[in-house]
Design a protein around this motif. Structure first.
Motif, PDB file in Angstrom:
ATOM      1  N   MET A   1     -23.848  22.852  23.800  1.00 38.16           N
ATOM      2  CA  MET A   1     -24.932  23.812  23.974  1.00 38.16           C
ATOM      3  C   MET A   1     -25.802  23.919  22.722  1.00 38.16           C
ATOM      4  N   LYS A   2     -25.271  23.481  21.560  1.00 43.68           N
ATOM      5  CA  LYS A   2     -25.996  23.643  20.303  1.00 43.68           C
ATOM      6  C   LYS A   2     -26.867  22.439  19.952  1.00 43.68           C
ATOM      7  N   SER A   3     -27.088  21.511  20.917  1.00 45.48           N
ATOM      8  CA  SER A   3     -27.927  20.361  20.618  1.00 45.48           C
ATOM      9  C   SER A   3     -29.377  20.800  20.388  1.00 45.48           C
ATOM     10  N   ILE A   4     -29.726  21.952  20.958  1.00 45.65           N
ATOM     11  CA  ILE A   4     -31.059  22.527  20.739  1.00 45.65           C
ATOM     12  C   ILE A   4     -30.940  23.549  19.604  1.00 45.65           C
ATOM     13  N   ASN A   5     -32.005  23.712  18.846  1.00 46.13           N
ATOM     14  CA  ASN A   5     -31.975  24.638  17.709  1.00 46.13           C
ATOM     15  C   ASN A   5     -32.069  26.082  18.206  1.00 46.13           C
ATOM     16  N   TYR A   6     -30.902  26.713  18.352  1.00 43.19           N
ATOM     17  CA  TYR A   6     -30.846  28.081  18.870  1.00 43.19           C
ATOM     18  C   TYR A   6     -31.094  29.096  17.751  1.00 43.19           C
ATOM     19  N   PRO A   7     -31.623  30.282  18.092  1.00 45.76           N
ATOM     20  CA  PRO A   7     -31.650  31.376  17.109  1.00 45.76           C
ATOM     21  C   PRO A   7     -30.223  31.856  16.828  1.00 45.76           C
ATOM     22  N   ALA A   8     -30.068  32.779  15.898  1.00 50.70           N
ATOM     23  CA  ALA A   8     -28.736  33.287  15.547  1.00 50.70           C
ATOM     24  C   ALA A   8     -28.112  34.044  16.733  1.00 50.70           C
ATOM     25  N   ASN A   9     -26.800  33.924  16.865  1.00 48.77           N
ATOM     26  CA  ASN A   9     -26.073  34.653  17.904  1.00 48.77           C
ATOM     27  C   ASN A   9     -26.138  36.153  17.592  1.00 48.77           C
ATOM     28  N   LEU A  10     -26.582  36.953  18.565  1.00 50.30           N
ATOM     29  CA  LEU A  10     -26.682  38.403  18.375  1.00 50.30           C
ATOM     30  C   LEU A  10     -25.311  39.083  18.322  1.00 50.30           C
ATOM     31  N   LEU A  11     -24.301  38.446  18.929  1.00 50.71           N
ATOM     32  CA  LEU A  11     -22.994  39.095  19.082  1.00 50.71           C
ATOM     33  C   LEU A  11     -22.057  38.731  17.936  1.00 50.71           C
ATOM     34  N   PRO A  12     -21.325  39.728  17.414  1.00 49.95           N
ATOM     35  CA  PRO A  12     -20.400  39.457  16.312  1.00 49.95           C
ATOM     36  C   PRO A  12     -19.143  38.714  16.749  1.00 49.95           C
ATOM     37  N   ALA A  13     -18.783  38.815  18.048  1.00 50.23           N
ATOM     38  CA  ALA A  13     -17.563  38.174  18.567  1.00 50.23           C
ATOM     39  C   ALA A  13     -17.596  38.191  20.086  1.00 50.23           C
ATOM     40  N   ASP A  14     -16.724  37.395  20.687  1.00 48.58           N
ATOM     41  CA  ASP A  14     -16.452  37.437  22.137  1.00 48.58           C
ATOM     42  C   ASP A  14     -17.668  37.164  23.009  1.00 48.58           C
ATOM     43  N   GLY A  15     -18.476  36.197  22.633  1.00 53.19           N
ATOM     44  CA  GLY A  15     -19.604  35.857  23.491  1.00 53.19           C
ATOM     45  C   GLY A  15     -20.761  35.289  22.693  1.00 53.19           C
ATOM     46  N   GLU A  16     -21.778  34.846  23.413  1.00 50.95           N
ATOM     47  CA  GLU A  16     -22.972  34.275  22.795  1.00 50.95           C
ATOM     48  C   GLU A  16     -24.209  34.857  23.473  1.00 50.95           C
ATOM     49  N   SER A  17     -25.095  35.429  22.687  1.00 51.79           N
ATOM     50  CA  SER A  17     -26.377  35.914  23.201  1.00 51.79           C
ATOM     51  C   SER A  17     -27.451  35.576  22.177  1.00 51.79           C
ATOM     52  N   TYR A  18     -28.526  34.976  22.661  1.00 51.23           N
ATOM     53  CA  TYR A  18     -29.572  34.472  21.784  1.00 51.23           C
ATOM     54  C   TYR A  18     -30.931  35.012  22.223  1.00 51.23           C
ATOM     55  N   TYR A  19     -31.664  35.583  21.280  1.00 58.05           N
ATOM     56  CA  TYR A  19     -33.004  36.076  21.581  1.00 58.05           C
ATOM     57  C   TYR A  19     -34.019  35.111  20.978  1.00 58.05           C
ATOM     58  N   PHE A  20     -34.774  34.433  21.843  1.00 52.46           N
ATOM     59  CA  PHE A  20     -35.738  33.419  21.414  1.00 52.46           C
ATOM     60  C   PHE A  20     -37.096  34.027  21.072  1.00 52.46           C
ATOM     61  N   GLY A  21     -37.285  35.317  21.378  1.00 53.54           N
ATOM     62  CA  GLY A  21     -38.601  35.923  21.205  1.00 53.54           C
ATOM     63  C   GLY A  21     -39.564  35.400  22.265  1.00 53.54           C
ATOM     64  N   ARG A  22     -40.856  35.469  21.952  1.00 52.87           N
ATOM     65  CA  ARG A  22     -41.874  35.072  22.932  1.00 52.87           C
ATOM     66  C   ARG A  22     -41.889  33.557  23.124  1.00 52.87           C
ATOM     67  N   ILE A  23     -41.807  33.139  24.380  1.00 53.98           N
ATOM     68  CA  ILE A  23     -41.935  31.711  24.705  1.00 53.98           C
ATOM     69  C   ILE A  23     -43.215  31.447  25.509  1.00 53.98           C
ATOM     70  N   LEU A  24     -43.941  32.533  25.850  1.00 53.63           N
ATOM     71  CA  LEU A  24     -45.213  32.434  26.564  1.00 53.63           C
ATOM     72  C   LEU A  24     -46.310  33.061  25.717  1.00 53.63           C
ATOM     73  N   SER A  25     -47.499  32.494  25.774  1.00 55.30           N
ATOM     74  CA  SER A  25     -48.640  33.125  25.106  1.00 55.30           C
ATOM     75  C   SER A  25     -48.988  34.402  25.871  1.00 55.30           C
ATOM     76  N   GLU A  26     -49.794  35.251  25.253  1.00 53.20           N
ATOM     77  CA  GLU A  26     -50.212  36.491  25.908  1.00 53.20           C
ATOM     78  C   GLU A  26     -50.939  36.191  27.223  1.00 53.20           C
ATOM     79  N   GLN A  27     -51.766  35.168  27.204  1.00 53.62           N
ATOM     80  CA  GLN A  27     -52.521  34.787  28.407  1.00 53.62           C
ATOM     81  C   GLN A  27     -51.585  34.274  29.508  1.00 53.62           C
TER      82      GLN A  27
END
Length: 198
Positions: A1-27
């Motif tokens: 799953m880490k072949s793509i450059n993921y943001p930091a894992n939000l969770l300290p333990a027991d799972g993986e959650s990643y917030y990529f921020g905006r992936i779409l322009s406002e338009q």
């Protein structure tokens, strides 16, 4: 799953959650919001709580590559086939995450007075370690994760056009919710891309 450059894992333990921020322009975000608001086959959500059928103000749409059946909150739904816009968003999410998705549950919250209480997406159809990719359109909303044992909470603001990925053992060990807010008057559409196991 880490072949793509993921943001930091939000969770300290027991799972993986990643917030990529905006992936779409406002338009782009505004375009998808307006089209989905009009074209999705929105239905009032139904849940069974303590044996009673409750109809929620929040509305949902259920789409996929096949007419998948999906049961949550003791209600079974059959998926409609992808629209072109949903395929476009699915392809973008797959490009960003390196994962594949075959279905999408959409939620429409008309204002901040509609939300979701604590739950985890642990239905059998999703498998043991489901990956759920959540795209937000419309109003910015607060999102909270809570560890089932320790009670530790992680909070973030889901911006319009943003992507959040919950994966690994997140659904096993963590709950999540979308708190209500009387201050928010604008609608929000949330697309949750998932994999229904055949």
């Amino acid at each position: 799953m880490k072949s793509i450059n993921y943001p930091a894992n939000l969770l300290p333990a027991d799972g993986e959650s990643y917030y990529f921020g905006r992936i779409l322009s406002e338009q782009e975000e505004k375009k998808f919001f307006e089209i989905l608001l009009k074209e999705v086959d929105w239905k009032q959500d139904e849940v069974i709580i303590f044996g009673k059928r409750i109809v929620t103000k929040r509305m949902t749409g259920w789409y996929g590559e096949k007419e998948f059946e999906y049961t949550y909150s003791k209600i079974t739904r059959k998926a409609k086939i992808w629209t072109p816009e949903l395929v476009e968003l699915k392809n973008l999410v797959e490009e960003k995450t390196g994962l594949k998705f075959n279905s999408c549950l959409l939620n429409l919250y008309h204002t901040g007075e509609e939300g979701m209480s604590w739950h985890s997406d642990a239905e059998a159809e999703l498998g043991k370690q489901p990956a759920i990719a959540s795209v937000s359109l419309g109003a910015q909303r607060r999102f909270v994760l809570k560890h089932k044992s320790s009670g530790e909470k992680i909070e973030l603001q889901l911006e319009p056009g943003s992507l959040l990925l919950m994966a690994g053992e997140t659904q096993k060990y963590w709950l999540h919710r979308l708190p209500k807010s009387k201050k928010i008057k604008e609608p929000r559409i949330n697309l949750t891309f998932r994999n229904i196991k055949k």
